[in-house]
Design a protein around this motif. Structure first.
Motif, short mmCIF file in Angstrom:
data_model
loop_
_atom_site.label_atom_id
_atom_site.label_comp_id
_atom_site.label_asym_id
_atom_site.label_seq_id
_atom_site.Cartn_x
_atom_site.Cartn_y
_atom_site.Cartn_z
N ASN A 132 -19.19 -68.21 -17.57
CA ASN A 132 -19.97 -68.01 -18.79
C ASN A 132 -21.46 -67.93 -18.46
OD1 ASN A 132 -20.97 -67.92 -21.36
ND2 ASN A 132 -20.38 -70.00 -21.92
N GLN B 216 -21.09 -70.37 -26.82
CA GLN B 216 -20.13 -71.42 -27.13
C GLN B 216 -18.75 -71.00 -26.61
OE1 GLN B 216 -17.46 -71.76 -29.43
NE2 GLN B 216 -17.39 -73.98 -29.65
N ALA B 217 -17.99 -71.96 -26.09
CA ALA B 217 -16.75 -71.63 -25.38
C ALA B 217 -15.81 -70.77 -26.20
CB ALA B 217 -16.06 -72.92 -24.93
N ARG B 218 -15.56 -71.16 -27.44
CA ARG B 218 -14.62 -70.39 -28.26
C ARG B 218 -15.18 -69.03 -28.64
NH1 ARG B 218 -9.16 -71.47 -28.20
NH2 ARG B 218 -9.10 -73.52 -27.22
N GLU C 8 -9.79 -75.55 -24.21
CA GLU C 8 -9.58 -74.24 -23.59
C GLU C 8 -8.72 -74.36 -22.33
OE1 GLU C 8 -12.85 -75.36 -24.23
OE2 GLU C 8 -12.75 -74.42 -26.21
N GLY D 158 -6.33 -71.26 -24.03
CA GLY D 158 -7.56 -70.48 -24.18
C GLY D 158 -7.27 -69.03 -24.45
N LEU E 132 -13.03 -72.42 -18.20
CA LEU E 132 -14.28 -71.77 -18.59
C LEU E 132 -15.44 -72.72 -18.32
CD1 LEU E 132 -14.88 -69.80 -21.89
CD2 LEU E 132 -16.55 -71.44 -21.07
N SER E 133 -16.39 -72.27 -17.52
CA SER E 133 -17.58 -73.07 -17.24
C SER E 133 -18.78 -72.15 -17.11
CB SER E 133 -17.40 -73.87 -15.93
OG SER E 133 -16.46 -74.92 -16.10
N ASN E 134 -19.96 -72.74 -17.25
CA ASN E 134 -21.17 -71.93 -17.16
C ASN E 134 -21.52 -71.68 -15.69
OD1 ASN E 134 -22.30 -74.51 -16.51
ND2 ASN E 134 -24.29 -73.73 -17.13
#
Length: 440
Positions: A111, A200-202, A222, A226, A234-236
């Motif tokens: 992300n 935002q993740a979603r 997630e 997910g 999911l990670s930044n």
């Protein structure tokens, strides 16, 4: 590209009132991405920035990433106490274990949709050290026996997408020169529309599913369910780079910096001292005194964590270190690593009012707290910032209570947290504004 629909136009008199208010208050908060990002060389993630972003320079400095199985990855990132750098600080090993335990093959998502205007750390990594990010995602994808890796970039920071595309082309070319492509990821890149909530993740998963990239209510994490119902890790970008660092150095080598409780380093975004169009990214080891990071600004009030962050009063960080645990004990949060010292002559009430006004316009408009609550909160804080004596401390608190922890995502919660920290940190200044005055 998904289009974010504009909010319905308010009544004519309300439009005129808002326009008058905005003309009355000088805008001091930047609500678009920085025009330029600079980064100082750092001890780990930013150690090679002077070498350039190429794959050749990256491999010359760090060598190839080890191919590790799932148990080895879990043990190393767990021992290294790697936590997410997107704001929540959730242990990465727990997310990875949850994704690996699913009945369906996992998906990996990087992300880079840095929707927070004041943040530039993921941008800096993409521009200066993109292979740090890609190494982390690739080695974890291999451990999960998946080749599905998605990268989400910010449409309003096109240089990020260009840098990632160039880095992926280098890796593809390297693989084509004798390296077996077996087990290498299938990289898929998608750009997120400009929006505070786009990261935002979603919202990221909605975008990847072909729907508008806006947050929706999540019934499971997630990592359990997910994208397309599959376990999704999911990670930044910084998190993936930290994963690569701990797997390359080993848990013991990674712990050479930081503290026993919080090993390693973290990236921080600060405003340039003289150029408002430039953001500065620094890499600091956990345990570093804030005085070393901020210099003389350590004696000023500081907004920690960005637009969803918390205010630290003047001098509150003078004897504190860069530590999530230490900050949490003081009612503060590092969040995504945004650090905004209050400039000389700047009013914290006015600054907060500008941010809340911006956040109210950035909601997904999918639940009552966002659709109705945030605009109402913005109006109340705006009155306070203007010194309008009709403003009410009680009314602000009531609206905060109506939005906090009641939304479909964390956007109302973060906005409420910012306003509450204003009321508690600058209570004397708030009282002055309630009487129509301002000390600044």
């Amino acid at each position: 590209m998904s289009r974010i629909e504009a909010a319905p136009a308010p009544a004519h008199d309300e439009t005129a009132r808002r326009s008058l208010i905005r003309r009355s208050v000088p805008r001091t908060v930047r609500t678009d991405p920085p025009a330029q990002v600079v980064a100082n060389p750092g001890p780990v993630l930013l150690s090679g920035v002077l070498d350039g972003p190429s794959l050749a320079a990256h491999r010359d400095r760090f060598g190839p990433m080890p191919r590790l199985d799932l148990d080895s990855v879990l043990a190393t990132v767990g021992a290294g106490a790697v936590v997410g750098r997107g704001g929540a600080g959730f242990p990465f090993a727990r997310k990875l274990a949850a994704a690996a335990a699913g009945k369906r093959r996992a998906v990996v998502v990087v992300n880079l949709a840095e929707g927070e205007p004041a943040s530039a750390k993921d941008t800096a990594l993409a521009l200066l050290a993109p292979h740090q990010i890609l190494d982390g995602a690739e080695v974890v994808a291999h451990a999960l026996h998946t080749t599905d890796v998605h990268i989400v970039t910010p449409a309003d920071r096109p240089a990020v997408g260009d840098a990632i595309a160039a880095a992926l082309a280098e890796r593809a070319s390297s693989a084509g020169r004798g390296r077996s492509r077996r087990g290498l990821p299938q990289w898929r890149v998608r750009a997120a529309a400009p929006s505070f909530v786009s990261g935002q993740a979603r919202a990221v998963l909605e975008l990847l599913a072909g729907r508008p990239g806006l947050p929706v209510t999540a019934w499971q994490p997630e990592a359990m369910s997910g994208l397309d119902g599959r376990p999704t890790l999911l990670s930044n970008a910084e998190t993936w780079a930290q994963v690569a660092a701990v797997l390359r150095l080993g848990a013991q080598g990674y712990a050479a910096l930081g503290t026993a409780a919080e090993p390693g380093t973290t990236l921080l975004t600060l405003p340039h001292r003289r150029d408002r169009d430039t953001a500065v990214v620094v890499e600091a080891a956990y345990g570093t005194p804030w005085a070393d990071v901020l210099g003389t600004d350590v004696d000023r009030p500081v907004l920690l964590g960005g637009f969803h962050g918390t205010w630290a009063g003047a001098g509150a960080l003078a004897h504190v270190t860069v530590s999530r645990d230490e900050l949490r004990a003081r009612g503060l949060a590092l969040g995504a690593g945004v650090v905004l010292p209050l400039r000389l002559g700047q009013c914290p009430v006015a600054m907060t009012g500008e941010i809340v006004d911006y956040l109210a316009g950035q909601s997904a408009r999918r639940c009552g707290p966002c659709l109705n609550g945030l605009p109402a909160l913005a109006d109340e804080v705006r009155r306070l910032a203007l010194g309008d004596t009709s403003a009410s401390w009680t009314r602000i608190g009531t609206v905060v209570g109506l939005v906090d922890k009641r939304g479909a995502c964390a956007h109302p919660d973060g906005t409420a947290r910012l306003v509450l920290s204003l009321l508690t940190t600058f209570d004397d200044e708030v009282i002055l504004h309630l009487s129509g005055r301002c000390s600044r």
